[in-house]
Design an enzyme around this catalytic site. Structure first.
Site, short mmCIF file in Angstrom:
data_model
loop_
_atom_site.label_atom_id
_atom_site.label_comp_id
_atom_site.label_asym_id
_atom_site.label_seq_id
_atom_site.Cartn_x
_atom_site.Cartn_y
_atom_site.Cartn_z
N ASP A 84 0.85 -1.21 0.00
CA ASP A 84 0.00 0.00 0.00
C ASP A 84 0.88 1.24 0.00
O ASP A 84 2.08 1.20 -0.33
CB ASP A 84 -0.97 -0.06 1.20
CG ASP A 84 -2.26 0.69 0.96
OD1 ASP A 84 -2.26 1.93 1.11
OD2 ASP A 84 -3.28 0.06 0.60
N ASP A 126 -6.11 4.93 -5.65
CA ASP A 126 -6.75 5.67 -4.55
C ASP A 126 -6.92 7.15 -4.89
O ASP A 126 -6.26 7.69 -5.79
CB ASP A 126 -5.84 5.52 -3.31
CG ASP A 126 -6.61 5.56 -2.01
OD1 ASP A 126 -7.75 6.03 -2.01
OD2 ASP A 126 -6.06 5.11 -0.98
N CYS A 151 -10.40 2.94 -5.11
CA CYS A 151 -10.47 3.31 -3.70
C CYS A 151 -10.53 4.83 -3.63
O CYS A 151 -9.91 5.51 -4.45
CB CYS A 151 -9.22 2.79 -2.99
SG CYS A 151 -9.14 3.23 -1.25
N ASP A 196 -12.87 2.55 4.50
CA ASP A 196 -11.70 2.43 5.38
C ASP A 196 -12.10 1.85 6.73
O ASP A 196 -11.25 1.50 7.54
CB ASP A 196 -11.04 3.80 5.60
CG ASP A 196 -10.09 4.13 4.46
OD1 ASP A 196 -9.92 3.29 3.57
OD2 ASP A 196 -9.53 5.25 4.47
#
Ligand code: GLA
Length: 743
Positions: A370, A482, A530, A552
């Site tokens: 990530d 994201d 995301c 989240d």
């Protein structure tokens, strides 16, 4: 042909397997909306539309002395502007001469095979088995020569109509669109309709609300530049009496990822009007002579068989008509572990290898690195935009790291946040003018980051090039894309002063171009979307991403609500859901059962797990695979409403042939010495016998009828937060008595 034009009656009937949508070229060539509902023959439904002399509702000039024809009271396919219709409208255009007027009347139409496509915006495609026909019907203002083409693609077997509008400036001066909606939908009687929407907030996305229409304008919107955590670009209008299993429901899903608007008005005569499209706030779009402007598409459906049926229609459609990635159907998605909640920014290549090794024992098949692997990124204050590997952390280099992970028998995934930039980054230092910031003012910071002007071509090219360079440098199997803030400070240094009203929409178009250049050019990579969780989870994004990180918030009990709300539109196979360390009082098995109501994975530090936990996870990873087809491709039924019923929460997936099902029940709050609870199955074959198993032990053999009407008795003497996974399998023999329930 699913579209029938009756040239003598001038009606267009758009038929799907279960629905008919009808419009008609009516008085003075205004296009009237006549009907959307259960399928009917090709008859003219103009008799439904009554006309009266309505005081204070004017009449078009050329209706002469006829006072019963008023646009303020008649159902229309698309609205006019300043022609005496005072309800919410679908178009506001400033003409080249400065006037605000649009008097659109029918000029032409064409019908053709296959779905429409839009300039720069995603649309649904026809699956191999689909029959799809399209109607394009054009209305024109005879003075300004502004045309609006209404687009309808009828996906016959899927019960979906995809709509959009295309504006063409046929005049000889620049016009400016102040509002242009994708659809206008009029209801002859709306007083018994409820509005269903999916509001939420960060960490609590897509909760569900249902409210009766009252005499004002109901507004569901995002002005955040992303479709947002706070509202989802989806609404349903359902009869007040409609339940999961009965009654009329209309669904509308806007395929757009930016600021959107849905307005519903119950008018003075109890008629309802819905408009849906790009949010008109801070929107002003010039269109030059000869140019076109396309609105995003809306996927609409109708059923008289209740909300479950509406959801099934969308689930089937989303699974087969939005995304061509092989990961949708042909290639099974691996169980993943994501490093975020395990390590945040604090990892290096060795830590990743350690996590991967430990996770293998849990049945994990892919590790996702990530945030934190690039530029200078030890917290969220720097580095965004610098899409090159931080070799202080990934000391062996990315290619080598991925090779080592692959050698462990694991796949590798990586995180990006392409649209953002940190002020402390090489990219910002080199191109300060690439951010959205209004001259003479300071841009709003959020998570200490700024937004790139993604509408701008150089920015798009930079992103495509820099992300692709990383993707092509190693054996990357998966990408998490994201975005971690809303969009403010709408300004582009690449546009002139009178074009700044385009910025918000151009951002979205630019984003789609960037995603085309990265996602569509990497068909072997699985992409998950995301936005700080599910802040941009919409049907347009699902044309790119096979799944979307739901939230989240990984607390399992919150996820019960989140999955419930999301399931009104989104199928299980699109909802990212992970088992994490949040809520330690909830056992891993229960967390995993809840995560199986989405795309299963882990978000924890595998190196710190106890042996017992590793074993529990391994078992759950195996179950994810065992039930993969059922969960990903079966019909999903909501068996309880977690907003109302708090003792047990239950849902079910049933295979398409209805011979297999999985019922999940979570005990949430059991009262002492309480009643016996039953969960009633749905969607089974009434006279088929099923073996009901839990943990491989047969509890009973019972008919579909018994399981649907009698139900499954849920044991009472158990702890809260227990998960029951009941597996049902059709069996040829059944006498209703075998199994451990007998005792
Ligand atoms: C967002 C995502 C998280 C994680 C962080 C990284 O909040 O939703 O899953 O990727 O960003 O910064």
């Amino acid at each position: 042909m699913s579209i029938v034009y009756n040239s003598s009656k001038k009606t267009f009937s758009l038929h799907t397997a279960g629905t008919t949508y009808q419009l008609k070229i009516g008085n003075l060539n205004y296009v009237k909306h006549l009907y959307y509902g259960a399928r009917i023959p090709d008859e003219d439904l103009i008799y439904l539309v009554r006309r009266y002399d309505r005081g204070f509702s004017g009449n078009p000039y050329d209706s002469l002395k006829e006072r019963t024809f008023s646009l303020d009271a008649q159902p229309q396919e698309f609205t006019t502007q300043q022609q005496g219709d005072f309800r919410i409208n679908s178009i506001e255009v400033q003409n080249a001469d400065g006037s605000f007027s649009f008097n659109g009347r029918y000029v032409s139409h064409q019908i053709y095979k296959g779905p429409f496509t839009l300039h720069g915006l995603p649309t649904a495609f026809a699956d191999e088995q689909d029959t799809v026909d399209t109607l394009e019907l054009t209305i024109e203002d005879s003075v300004s020569k502004v045309q609006v083409t209404l687009l309808y693609s009828v996906f016959e077997e899927k019960n979906i109509i995809m709509r959009a509008a295309r504006v063409r400036n046929g005049g000889d001066g620049r016009i400016s669109l102040k509002r242009i909606m994708s659809l206008n939908m009029d209801y002859l009687n709306g007083k018994d309709l409820d509005l269903i929407s999916l509001p939420g907030r960060y960490g609590q996305e897509r909760q569900i609300e249902r409210q009766p229409l009252t005499h004002h304008v109901h507004k569901i919107r995002s002005g955040r530049g992303i479709s947002s955590h706070q509202q989802n670009p989806f609404i349903a209008l359902a009869e007040r009496t409609a339940t999961e299993d009965y009654g009329s429901a209309y669904g509308f899903a806007l395929m757009y990822s930016g600021s959107f608007l849905a307005e519903v008005e119950l008018d003075q005569y109890d008629q309802a009007r819905l408009v849906m499209g790009i949010n008109d706030r801070l929107f002003s779009y010039p269109v030059d002579p000869g140019q076109e402007f396309d609105t995003p598409a809306v996927l609409m459906t109708y059923t008289h068989k209740g909300l479950t049926k509406m959801s099934h229609t969308y689930h089937n459609f989303i699974r087969s008509n939005l995304n061509r990635s092989k990961f949708v159907r042909d290639v099974r998605r691996p169980v993943l572990i994501n490093t975020w909640e395990a390590a945040f920014f604090n990892f290096d290549d060795e830590k990743l290898i350690e996590i991967a090794k430990a996770a293998k024992g849990m049945g994990v098949e892919m590790i996702v690195m990530d945030d934190g692997w690039f530029g200078k990124r030890d917290d969220d204050n720097s580095g965004l935009g610098d899409w090159y590997v931080n070799e202080k952390k990934i000391k062996c280099g990315l290619t080598e790291l991925v090779r080592q992970i692959n050698d462990l028998g694991m796949k590798f995934g990586i995180w990006f946040e392409p649209e953002m930039v940190s002020e402390d980054s090489d990219l910002f230092r080199a191109h300060p003018d690439w951010v959205m910031e209004i001259p003479g003012r300071h841009a709003v910071r959020s998570r200490n980051q700024l937004v790139l002007d993604v509408g701008r071509k150089e920015v798009q090219d930079y992103l495509i090039e820099s992300v692709n360079r990383i993707l092509d440098s190693a054996n990357i199997y998966y990408v998490k894309w994201d975005i971690n803030r809303a969009i403010t400070d709408l300004w582009s240094n690449a546009l002139t002063a009178d074009e700044q009203g385009e910025v918000s929409h151009r951002y979205v178009l630019g984003l789609y171009r960037v995603m085309d250049g990265i996602i569509k050019t990497h068909p072997d990579i699985m992409f998950e979307g995301c936005a700080g969780g599910g802040g941009r989870f919409d049907t347009a994004m699902l044309t790119y991403f096979v799944q979307y990180w739901s939230s989240d918030n990984t607390k399992p009990l919150d996820n019960l609500k989140l999955h419930y709300g999301s399931s009104f539109l989104y199928p299980v196979c699109t909802m990212g859901a992970h088992v994490s360390e949040a809520s330690p009082m909830v056992p891993f098995e229960t967390k995993a059962a809840i995560a199986m109501c989405g795309t299963f994975g882990y978000e924890l530090d595998a190196t710190k797990m106890k042996k017992k936990e590793i074993r529990a996870c391994k078992k759950m990873s195996e179950l994810y695979h065992k039930y993969y087809d059922l969960n990903f491709f079966g019909d999903y039924y909501r068996l309880s409403n977690p907003f109302e019923q708090v003792n047990l929460v239950a849902w079910e997936t049933v295979s398409k042939d209805r011979l297999e099902a999985l019922v999940t029940v979570i005990t949430v709050n059991l009262t002492v010495n309480g009643p016996q609870e039953y969960i009633k199955c749905k969607g089974l074959i009434a006279d088929q016998y099923y073996q009901l198993e839990r943990d491989g032990i047969c509890l009973v053999t019972a008919s579909g009828m018994a399981l649907m009407h009698g139900g499954i008795p849920i044991p009472r003497e158990i702890l809260e937060f227990t998960a029951f996974l009941y597996h049902l399998k059709a069996t040829s023999t059944g006498d209703g008595s075998h199994g451990s329930f007998d005792e």
